[in-house]
Design a protein around this motif. Structure first.
Motif, PDB file in Angstrom:
ATOM      1  N   VAL A 147       0.848  -1.191   0.000  1.00 29.47           N
ATOM      2  CA  VAL A 147       0.000   0.000   0.000  1.00 29.47           C
ATOM      3  C   VAL A 147       0.885   1.243   0.000  1.00 29.47           C
ATOM      4  O   VAL A 147       1.906   1.290   0.700  1.00 29.47           O
ATOM      5  N   GLU A 148       0.505   2.231  -0.775  1.00 27.28           N
ATOM      6  CA  GLU A 148       1.202   3.518  -0.754  1.00 27.28           C
ATOM      7  C   GLU A 148       0.184   4.645  -0.804  1.00 27.28           C
ATOM      8  O   GLU A 148      -0.995   4.428  -1.097  1.00 27.28           O
ATOM      9  N   GLY A 149       0.647   5.853  -0.476  1.00 27.16           N
ATOM     10  CA  GLY A 149      -0.213   7.023  -0.596  1.00 27.16           C
ATOM     11  C   GLY A 149      -1.094   7.299   0.598  1.00 27.16           C
ATOM     12  O   GLY A 149      -2.083   8.046   0.491  1.00 27.16           O
ATOM     13  N   LEU A 150      -0.757   6.744   1.776  1.00 25.94           N
ATOM     14  CA  LEU A 150      -1.528   7.043   2.982  1.00 25.94           C
ATOM     15  C   LEU A 150      -1.126   8.422   3.495  1.00 25.94           C
ATOM     16  O   LEU A 150       0.035   8.811   3.427  1.00 25.94           O
ATOM     17  N   ALA A 151      -2.083   9.160   4.020  1.00 23.07           N
ATOM     18  CA  ALA A 151      -1.857  10.555   4.412  1.00 23.07           C
ATOM     19  C   ALA A 151      -0.723  10.679   5.418  1.00 23.07           C
ATOM     20  O   ALA A 151      -0.687   9.972   6.430  1.00 23.07           O
ATOM     21  N   ASP A 152       0.198  11.591   5.156  1.00 21.64           N
ATOM     22  CA  ASP A 152       1.312  11.885   6.063  1.00 21.64           C
ATOM     23  C   ASP A 152       1.517  13.385   6.094  1.00 21.64           C
ATOM     24  O   ASP A 152       2.139  13.963   5.211  1.00 21.64           O
TER      25      ASP A 152
END
Length: 422
Positions: A147-152
């Motif tokens: 998974v990529e693109g989780l809010a940071d």
């Protein structure tokens, strides 16, 4: 005559000096050992339990995973030696780590061993490494991206996660805005747009590569930041201990006293089902009134109850303790009262309790809390309890169960790992 007498006495004199020097060095070394292992000296445990430092000075340690042969994998929130994960081995089985190996070039929090893989998280994604039959990573340089693109957004950006037995990964996406407050207006954003991508727990597949945020589903919402998250295989359900909001007196001094600022709201433990809403940011839980209170950003006055559609916590803890991991104990080393109960690592201090940096225990029976929570490891910070001004040396962060049933605790301040046995 005097020269001859001195010559005869000289070897004995030299021997005395050597013995005195050696004795002095031994005393010094013993003192230094005590000073570097203050947790063992000052920690308070229930009768029959003991604690031992198995590794130290490893950096900002977060969550842990322990293989079936006792190897320890630990994720770091800050790179050390340019690496984010450290593998620790006790090759001679003497109880102390004697071999270390580091890999991964991103910092993170979550880490878990399941179904032939080591799963890890960064602050924006989830990865996996294939394991061999001994649960050792086969290729440390080439993880698979799940998974990529989780809010940071930099604040409360850890991505702890857990897994069920159906190849689902549940990952926390914490809110970077403490109360979903409009900085200019000073009021709450309604509806809170942050809830579309944070302030909850999302579900992804563990058997599908290269997922983006849009491939996941929001499993539960209204959860400000649940760093402590675990799947309970006894109940087949998800549990999360949540960091509460702050700033009640700071932003609303006309409604809340400074003491209330220190003591509200509760840190909360939830059992979560799909589509549950815990109510953040619209409400908070008041552990003194034992009810959900409307947040001041959304028209609350410290008394008005609300959140009729939000679930209730199954346990409430004093404010600002900072729950950072939860583990359901399934081992056989500890007494029966601990079986299937929840250990929770708190890495902050409660003004109400005037203590913190502790590991708590919540007894469970038939899948539900069976009594009040209790302090299991007290004074974990490693200081003399009589010296209130001593700097904190250790903060409990991660929890893991060893193959022998021992409980391991990682330390995100002093970089140590401790093993608790009975």
């Amino acid at each position: 005559m005097k020269i001859s007498s001195l010559g005869q006495r000289l070897p004995r004199l030299v021997l005395i000096i050597l013995i005195a020097t050696l004795f002095s060095q031994c005393k010094s070394d013993k003192k230094n050992t005590v000073e570097t292992k203050t947790v063992e000296t000052n920690v308070q445990l229930p009768k029959g339990f003991s604690i031992k430092t198995v590794a130290q000075e490893l950096g900002a340690l977060r969550h842990m995973a322990i293989s079936k042969n006792g190897d320890i994998y630990v994720n770091r929130s800050v790179l050390k030696d340019d690496k984010g994960i450290i593998l620790l081995k006790d090759t001679d089985k003497d109880g102390t780590i004697d071999q270390k190996q580091q890999f991964a070039d991103v910092p993170g929090t979550g880490i878990l061993i399941k179904d032939g893989y080591l799963y890890t998280s960064s602050n924006s994604g989830i990865y996996r490494y294939q394991l061999n039959g001994e649960e050792e990573v086969i290729d440390m340089d080439h993880p698979e991206k799940l998974v990529e693109g989780l809010a940071d957004k930099g604040r409360d950006n850890a991505k702890p996660f857990t897994m069920d037995n159906d190849s689902n990964i549940y990952v926390t996406i914490g809110s970077w805005n403490d109360a979903c407050r409009d900085a200019e207006a000073g009021t709450g954003i309604k509806p809170c747009a942050i809830l579309d991508s944070a302030g909850g727990i999302w579900k992804f597949r563990a058997d599908k590569l290269n997922q983006s945020f849009s491939d996941g589903t929001r499993y539960a919402t209204g959860i400000k930041n649940a760093v402590a998250i675990d799947w309970n295989f006894k109940t087949n359900s998800l549990f999360a201990a949540v960091h509460g909001r702050g700033g009640l007196h700071n932003f609303y001094p006309e409604l809340y006293t400074a003491q209330q600022n220190d003591e509200l709201p509760a840190e909360t433990l939830y059992e979560l089902k799909e589509n549950d809403d815990a109510g953040w940011p619209y409400i908070y839980y008041d552990q003194f009134k034992k009810k959900k209170i409307v947040a001041p950003e959304y028209g609350g006055d410290g008394e008005k109850s609300g959140g009729e559609d939000a679930i209730d916590p199954i346990m409430a803890f004093p404010a600002h303790l900072g729950p950072n991991d939860v583990l359901f104990y399934t081992g056989k080393m500890f007494p029966e009262k601990y079986r299937n109960g929840a250990f929770i690592a708190f890495h902050n201090q409660s003004p109400e309790l005037k203590k913190g940096f502790l590991v708590a225990f919540v007894p469970f029976k038939d899948g539900k809390p069976a009594g009040e929570w209790e302090i299991f490891v007290d004074n974990f910070e490693g200081t003399d309890p009589a010296d209130h001004d001593a700097p904190v040396q250790h903060r409990p962060c991660g929890l893991a169960q060893g193959p022998d049933g021992a409980l391991y605790v990682s330390d995100d301040l002093g970089g140590s790992i401790f093993k608790i046995t009975y």
